[in-house]
Design an enzyme around this catalytic site. Sequence first.
Site, PDB file in Angstrom:
ATOM      1  N   GLY A 136      56.076  41.831  53.185  1.00 52.04           N
ATOM      2  CA  GLY A 136      56.408  40.663  52.487  1.00 52.04           C
ATOM      3  C   GLY A 136      56.521  39.096  53.795  1.00 52.04           C
ATOM      4  N   GLN A 137      56.654  38.313  53.049  1.00 55.18           N
ATOM      5  CA  GLN A 137      57.013  36.994  53.877  1.00 55.18           C
ATOM      6  C   GLN A 137      58.332  36.556  53.639  1.00 55.18           C
ATOM      7  OE1 GLN A 137      53.959  35.100  55.553  1.00 55.18           O
ATOM      8  NE2 GLN A 137      55.993  34.346  56.651  1.00 55.18           N
ATOM      9  N   GLY A 138      58.776  36.280  54.637  1.00 50.79           N
ATOM     10  CA  GLY A 138      60.292  35.600  54.544  1.00 50.79           C
ATOM     11  C   GLY A 138      60.054  34.292  54.956  1.00 50.79           C
ATOM     12  N   ALA A 139      61.150  33.356  54.955  1.00 48.73           N
ATOM     13  CA  ALA A 139      61.155  32.009  55.451  1.00 48.73           C
ATOM     14  C   ALA A 139      60.974  31.971  56.724  1.00 48.73           C
ATOM     15  CB  ALA A 139      62.736  31.243  55.023  1.00 48.73           C
ATOM     16  N   GLY A 141      59.429  34.319  58.999  1.00 45.92           N
ATOM     17  CA  GLY A 141      58.749  35.282  59.527  1.00 45.92           C
ATOM     18  C   GLY A 141      58.175  36.405  58.508  1.00 45.92           C
ATOM     19  N   LYS A 142      57.320  37.240  59.005  1.00 45.85           N
ATOM     20  CA  LYS A 142      56.808  38.400  57.913  1.00 45.85           C
ATOM     21  C   LYS A 142      57.717  39.601  58.068  1.00 45.85           C
ATOM     22  CE  LYS A 142      51.906  37.427  57.718  1.00 45.85           C
ATOM     23  NZ  LYS A 142      51.536  36.178  58.534  1.00 45.85           N
ATOM     24  N   VAL A 143      57.752  40.463  57.013  1.00 52.35           N
ATOM     25  CA  VAL A 143      58.436  41.860  56.997  1.00 52.35           C
ATOM     26  C   VAL A 143      57.127  42.792  57.125  1.00 52.35           C
ATOM     27  CG1 VAL A 143      59.685  43.274  55.909  1.00 52.35           C
ATOM     28  CG2 VAL A 143      60.278  40.902  55.868  1.00 52.35           C
ATOM     29  N   LYS A 158      61.684  43.116  60.180  1.00 52.69           N
ATOM     30  CA  LYS A 158      61.832  41.757  59.779  1.00 52.69           C
ATOM     31  C   LYS A 158      61.730  41.029  60.986  1.00 52.69           C
ATOM     32  CE  LYS A 158      64.887  38.772  56.903  1.00 52.69           C
ATOM     33  NZ  LYS A 158      65.632  38.581  56.014  1.00 52.69           N
ATOM     34  N   ASP A 278      72.457  35.827  47.082  1.00 55.65           N
ATOM     35  CA  ASP A 278      71.123  35.496  46.918  1.00 55.65           C
ATOM     36  C   ASP A 278      70.567  36.650  46.095  1.00 55.65           C
ATOM     37  OD1 ASP A 278      68.807  34.098  47.087  1.00 55.65           O
ATOM     38  OD2 ASP A 278      68.229  34.770  49.185  1.00 55.65           O
TER      39      ASP A 278
END
Length: 526
Positions: A136-139, A141-143, A158, A278
Amino acid sequence: MIFSLDEELHRMSLDDRKDEMRINYPTALYDDNNHDHDSSAIAYGDDTNHLSVHPKSIPFNGAGPNHKMRRRSSAYSKFPILTPPHTRRFSITGSECTPNGLHRLSITPQDMISSNINENELSRNLHDFKPVRVLGQGAYGKVILVKDTNTSKLYAMKQLQKAEILISPTVTDSNKENEENNSAANNDNDNGLSKRLERTFAERSILSEIEHPNIVKLFYSFHDNAKLYLLLQYIPGGELFYHLKEHGTLDETTVSFYAAEISCALRFLHTKGVVYRDLKPENCLLNQNGHLVLTDFGLSKKSANDSMVNEEDPENVNTLHSIIGTPEYCAPEILLGQAYTQNCDWYSLGCLLYDMLVGKPPYTGNNHKVIINKIQQNKQGPKIPFYLSEGMKDMLNALLKKETSKRWNVDKYWAKTETNNKPVKSKKKKSGSIRTSLFTDHFIFRKIDWKLLESGQLQKTTLGPIVPIITDLELAENFDTEFTSMSYEENYADSKPINISSVSKSPDMFKGFSYKASGSYLEKYF
Ligand SMILES: Nc1ncnc2c1ncn2[C@@H]1O[C@H](COP(=O)(O)OP(=O)(O)OP(=O)(O)O)[C@@H](O)[C@H]1O
């Protein structure tokens, strides 16, 4: 980059609806009172090809379920930080054993700093893990799915880029040219940075202190010159978002099951003084057995008190002020910039249930202003589709009340407690009055064994309603190919050190981030 709430929101006058943006989504969902609308066009869209789609569910904006778009969380620091960084920012204290028998870890970053534990000895480093694929992609950086080179165990890593945390603009930053007073602007920037740091540490601290079957586990954290790393339990069943996209909508039995598991996790967090803030399908993962696991605590807040729930006086709770979350799932009081409590999580649960049942959250729009205007305009609350059962309608109505005083105070009316020998009677609520019936007694939970669920036994011994197909854990088959096909090389190579002193006066701001779970904890989960 972090997605900030619109500046519009900041300037918005709720009385002034002249410049309100027009609705982009059809809002003609059908409730009991408007069956007669032209439902034919809407009720039988292209969704009918999907296996689990309710025949009367509605395609939105001409788009079928596969057009669901991933939503990003927003953070906007409107008010100064309430908790000075040197006080209880890291401290989550509490007994070693929670009331329901689940153990908590005892070490806190504050302990580490105060006892001068060497961070390098405490934890691992990037070279201990081999990348497998992107999840996945977070705000920030990537996971990435990674494999421990010593043990071959899999983790979700993460990554958070220090530079993004240190220099990421907030609304306040982007507004600074409008600031007349330079020193005030500097204060705001400092506040933005402190907030981002506080949230970064909050995720690591909260996860290292809690243990719950429906909450992701943190095993290690460490940092190098450029990045922070959280080594999380790998949850291979993918996001609820992914499964919703596949199925369109879910049946009521499935939704009630997930509602119980999420509620159980939220209630646990609230009793530990944490507001999640969230809740959305992107942050709910399915484990191998189909049980739901909450991830992403980047926007969660630990209260100064150990519990958000005052058992003696449940009305007396800490209030929060930051405008934060994902707008479609955010409680109105947050979007309006009002003080709020952990009750905001129950509104978000209402939005999530609605999304699972209907195919979209109750209010959608291009920006936060559109959403808040829709909430304001809809005096009666969101339109609840007529085809839902009376029980489910009742649950949605109780959670989706825009006035907090009318919303179900789930923490207060959770269940009959042992300490409180004067049980709250499960009364039938009158329309418009405060709901005093017990949450866990609600009709939609009639098939849930709460004792088993709250003790963690149900999660250990049963399968959830959707059991993800997993042929090889390393393939991450239940994650979007948008991510699994991404290259991770550049995210995994030793990144260039950033010059922290160029963005901050203190070079030690990430000190205390490293963490290692106890051997017994690691053993327990592998
Ligand atoms: N423990 C995990 N196991 C498997 N996948 C995970 C795990 N944690 C996160 N992911 C995947 O990575 C995605 C992004 O992670 P996360 O939400 O924590 O990042 P974020 O930076 O906080 O994202 P956002 O900015 O959208 O809130 C998740 O939606 C999920 O698909």
